[in-house]
Design an enzyme around this catalytic site. Structure first.
Site, mmCIF file in Angstrom:
data_model
loop_
_atom_site.group_PDB
_atom_site.id
_atom_site.type_symbol
_atom_site.label_atom_id
_atom_site.label_comp_id
_atom_site.label_asym_id
_atom_site.label_seq_id
_atom_site.Cartn_x
_atom_site.Cartn_y
_atom_site.Cartn_z
ATOM 1 N N GLY A 246 0.810 -1.217 0.000
ATOM 2 C CA GLY A 246 0.000 0.000 0.000
ATOM 3 C C GLY A 246 0.843 1.267 0.000
ATOM 4 O O GLY A 246 0.350 2.367 -0.245
ATOM 5 N N ASP B 216 -2.221 6.851 3.094
ATOM 6 C CA ASP B 216 -1.696 7.928 2.246
ATOM 7 C C ASP B 216 -0.492 7.489 1.414
ATOM 8 O O ASP B 216 0.043 8.269 0.626
ATOM 9 C CB ASP B 216 -1.327 9.147 3.108
ATOM 10 C CG ASP B 216 -0.232 8.843 4.119
ATOM 11 O OD1 ASP B 216 0.238 7.682 4.170
ATOM 12 O OD2 ASP B 216 0.143 9.764 4.878
ATOM 13 N N GLY B 217 -0.034 6.257 1.629
ATOM 14 C CA GLY B 217 1.098 5.760 0.851
ATOM 15 C C GLY B 217 2.446 6.322 1.287
ATOM 16 O O GLY B 217 3.474 6.040 0.672
ATOM 17 N N ASP C 6 1.205 -11.715 6.623
ATOM 18 C CA ASP C 6 1.764 -10.866 5.556
ATOM 19 C C ASP C 6 3.138 -10.326 5.943
ATOM 20 O O ASP C 6 3.828 -9.735 5.109
ATOM 21 C CB ASP C 6 0.818 -9.704 5.217
ATOM 22 C CG ASP C 6 0.413 -8.914 6.450
ATOM 23 O OD1 ASP C 6 -0.157 -9.515 7.373
ATOM 24 O OD2 ASP C 6 0.677 -7.706 6.501
ATOM 25 N N ASN C 7 3.525 -10.511 7.188
ATOM 26 C CA ASN C 7 4.849 -10.069 7.618
ATOM 27 C C ASN C 7 5.774 -11.254 7.864
ATOM 28 O O ASN C 7 6.773 -11.126 8.576
ATOM 29 C CB ASN C 7 4.739 -9.205 8.880
ATOM 30 C CG ASN C 7 3.995 -7.902 8.601
ATOM 31 O OD1 ASN C 7 4.004 -7.416 7.471
ATOM 32 N ND2 ASN C 7 3.363 -7.348 9.602
ATOM 33 N N ARG D 150 5.584 -13.501 0.818
ATOM 34 C CA ARG D 150 5.156 -13.754 2.190
ATOM 35 C C ARG D 150 4.196 -14.933 2.230
ATOM 36 O O ARG D 150 3.668 -15.331 1.185
ATOM 37 C CB ARG D 150 4.396 -12.517 2.712
ATOM 38 C CG ARG D 150 5.123 -11.212 2.501
ATOM 39 C CD ARG D 150 4.186 -10.126 1.956
ATOM 40 N NE ARG D 150 4.959 -8.977 1.470
ATOM 41 C CZ ARG D 150 5.333 -7.955 2.238
ATOM 42 N NH1 ARG D 150 4.941 -7.908 3.486
ATOM 43 N NH2 ARG D 150 6.068 -6.990 1.741
ATOM 44 N N ARG E 41 14.553 -0.552 0.930
ATOM 45 C CA ARG E 41 14.754 -1.837 1.609
ATOM 46 C C ARG E 41 15.276 -2.852 0.613
ATOM 47 O O ARG E 41 14.827 -2.897 -0.536
ATOM 48 C CB ARG E 41 13.416 -2.286 2.186
ATOM 49 C CG ARG E 41 13.438 -3.652 2.824
ATOM 50 C CD ARG E 41 12.284 -3.819 3.787
ATOM 51 N NE ARG E 41 11.028 -4.042 3.089
ATOM 52 C CZ ARG E 41 9.842 -4.072 3.714
ATOM 53 N NH1 ARG E 41 9.767 -3.848 5.018
ATOM 54 N NH2 ARG E 41 8.744 -4.302 3.047
HETATM 55 P P1 AMP Z 1 2.164 -3.254 8.017
HETATM 56 O O1 AMP Z 1 1.450 -3.025 9.305
HETATM 57 O O2 AMP Z 1 3.282 -2.312 7.774
HETATM 58 O O3 AMP Z 1 2.551 -4.682 7.817
HETATM 59 O O4 AMP Z 1 1.108 -2.900 6.858
HETATM 60 C C1 AMP Z 1 -0.088 -3.593 6.673
HETATM 61 C C2 AMP Z 1 -0.745 -3.130 5.399
HETATM 62 O O5 AMP Z 1 -1.072 -1.736 5.490
HETATM 63 C C3 AMP Z 1 0.092 -3.272 4.154
HETATM 64 O O6 AMP Z 1 -0.769 -3.615 3.108
HETATM 65 C C4 AMP Z 1 0.665 -1.886 3.971
HETATM 66 O O7 AMP Z 1 1.016 -1.626 2.633
HETATM 67 C C5 AMP Z 1 -0.518 -1.017 4.415
HETATM 68 N N1 AMP Z 1 -0.076 0.310 4.871
HETATM 69 C C6 AMP Z 1 0.587 0.635 6.001
HETATM 70 N N2 AMP Z 1 0.792 1.968 6.081
HETATM 71 C C7 AMP Z 1 0.238 2.525 4.968
HETATM 72 C C8 AMP Z 1 0.116 3.868 4.446
HETATM 73 N N3 AMP Z 1 0.602 4.919 5.098
HETATM 74 N N4 AMP Z 1 -0.512 4.019 3.263
HETATM 75 C C9 AMP Z 1 -1.018 2.971 2.578
HETATM 76 N N5 AMP Z 1 -0.945 1.709 3.009
HETATM 77 C C10 AMP Z 1 -0.326 1.465 4.197
HETATM 78 MG MG MG Z 2 3.765 -5.495 6.442
#
Ligand code: AMP
Ligand code: MG
Length: 488
Positions: free
Chosen positions: A87, A120-121, A247-248, A178, A171
């Site tokens: 995301g 917000d990406g 997913d992690n 995953r 990274r």
């Molecule tokens: P994470 O908790 O980092 O493993 O993220 C879980 C999911 O949320 C993944 O699909 C990420 O790409 C999405 N994600 C986390 N932060 C953002 C953000 N600021 N904007 C868009 N997607 C996000």
């Molecule tokens: Mg993640």
């Protein structure tokens, strides 16, 4: 500008990803660049800084980049989400490093993608530097991990609970596949994609499984073995990942996703730092069980490739997943033996280790300091006094020290060999939470000096660094209640 990118993932069918370019940013500035890692990737470590800023913010695409956001699903805190995906991350391409290994180069915080949902990406500087610092510390601890090549500020603000400087992290990973990548296709009943993904995983990570009687089962076994080894490594240094969602969980066996992770100070198996982990699902002690649970979710997606007879497939997969427990325990026991100075095995060792951990828990002794002081006590009982300080009273650990010394006599190492075994098993320096926070606060305010100093110390975790003695110390009581956050 070309970076020597290959595109094996982009060559997979279009439904594996979305082609998307990184967002342009206002004013990219390199905050930190990992020259050693650049060299490992066969890139110029002295790359022009403006060039590096442009490339590793996403402002300039290398001519041979085919940027994409990967599709994946995942169980988040036990709840299945059929579509997550990158995301806020973009795979630029893969490079063959100087060992011939293909590595993903991936931007994090580089703008919205079709998988962004409400986000917000973007990413803020503090959390990207945090990932840089902790992943590089893990690498120096010799624990499999994704690496960090660069952090570049964007010159734009991101809005969280306050406005923060925006940044992009580059990274580098063995891959970004995953458990959740398999789940994405399983949730869609897309058997063809699962087969294709499995072939890709075999080619990239487990070529030896290609010729096995049942390749899917061989891959599951190999992934299980790497996860067992990885979690044992985490446990030996007191690392708490914090968000072990499927997913992690990288199929390469690397530690991935440094959101809410942190290192334990006082030894308490129930330790949790993540502010959202109210039930303690991802506590220190639960990590092996959760890894096994995640592997079971992977196994479910592979059943049709394991045997046409579903019952038979379940039996075979279950046997592999059940094998995780013994593999983890064996690996953990080897680490813990080394931490107390043993390379031989005796029947009572597991009990001896349990008794030490129980005493540490009772006294809330600092995990890292206990073992580093034990390393010194192994060389001379005069050093016992320093160990006593971690316990409420000398009597709380004296009995154990006697039993330990009786056991050391049966171990074949010379004192010099034992000192080296213990040195390499017991880091002096871990990323102490209060030190990490102080460095990130300074960096966010524009002063990178504390960050560089801390990174330098953490790059040599097993060495005595007399000038950095205060960095071995646990936080003052006022800073013990540490909280971490996801998705920042
Ligand atoms: P994470 O908790 O980092 O493993 O993220 C879980 C999911 O949320 C993944 O699909 C990420 O790409 C999405 N994600 C986390 N932060 C953002 C953000 N600021 N904007 C868009 N997607 C996000
Ligand atoms: Mg993640």
């Amino acid at each position: 500008m070309k970076l020597g990118f290959e595109h094996t993932y982009a060559a997979l069918p279009a439904r594996f990803y979305a082609r998307v370019e990184p967002a342009k940013v206002a004013d990219p500035q390199v905050v930190i660049f990992n020259r050693a890692l650049a060299t490992e990737l066969r890139w110029d470590p002295d790359m022009d800084e403006r060039q590096a800023a442009a490339l590793f913010s996403g402002n300039e695409l290398a001519q041979d980049s085919t940027p994409l956001a990967m599709a994946y699903a995942g169980h988040q805190f036990g709840t299945f989400v059929p579509q997550l995906g990158d995301g806020r991350a973009i795979l630029l391409g893969e490079v063959r490093d100087r060992h011939g290994v293909l590595r993903d180069v991936h931007l994090k915080g580089s703008g919205r993608t079709p998988f962004s949902r409400g986000g917000d990406g973007r990413a803020a500087l503090g959390p990207m530097l945090r990932e840089y610092l902790i992943s590089e510390a893990m690498h120096a601890l010799r624990i499999p991990t994704t690496r960090s090549l660069a952090v570049v500020t964007t010159g734009e603000q991101v809005y969280r609970t306050e406005a923060l400087p925006g940044a992009v992290l580059t990274r580098v990973a063995a891959s970004h596949i995953r458990v959740g990548t398999f789940q994405y296709f399983a949730a869609r009943g897309d058997q063809e994609a699962i087969k294709e993904l499995l072939d890709y995983v075999i080619d990239r990570h487990y070529p030896e499984a290609r010729d096995a009687a049942v390749p899917a089962l061989a891959v599951l076994e190999a992934i299980t073995a790497r996860q067992a080894a990885l979690i044992a490594e985490w446990m030996r240094v007191g690392f708490i990942h914090g968000v072990m969602n499927t997913d992690n969980t990288a199929l390469s066996g690397e530690t991935i996703d440094y959101g809410p992770c942190a290192f334990m100070d006082r030894y308490d198996p129930k330790t949790v730092f993540s502010s959202i982990d109210l039930g303690g699902r991802y506590s220190y002690t639960n990590q092996p069980g959760i890894a096994q649970w995640n592997l079971a979710r992977l196994a479910e997606t592979l059943l049709p490739l394991i045997d046409a007879d579903e019952q038979r497939a379940i039996e075979l997969a279950t046997e592999v997943i059940e094998g995780f427990v013994e593999q983890f325990e064996t690996a953990f026991l080897v680490h813990m033996r080394r931490k107390i100075g043993l390379v031989s095995a005796e029947d009572g060792d597991a009990d001896l280790i349990s008794l030490l951990l129980a005493a540490m828990q009772q006294a809330q002794a600092d995990f890292t300091l206990t073992f580093s002081k034990l390393s010194r006590a192994a060389q001379s009982p005069i050093e016992d006094a320093a160990l006593y300080e971690l316990f409420t009273a000398p009597a709380d650990i004296d009995g154990w020290l006697q039993a330990w010394r009786a056991r050391l006599v049966l171990d074949p190492q010379t004192p010099a060999e034992r000192a080296e075994t213990m040195r390499l098993a017991n880091p002096e320096f871990i990323p102490r939470n209060h030190r990490v926070e102080a460095a990130l606060q300074a960096a966010t305010a524009g002063d990178m000096q504390p960050f560089h100093a801390l990174l330098g110390i953490l790059q040599r975790p097993y060495e005595q660094q007399p000038d950095a003695a205060e960095f071995t110390q646990p936080p003052p009581p006022s800073e013990e209640k540490y909280k971490t956050f996801c998705g920042t």
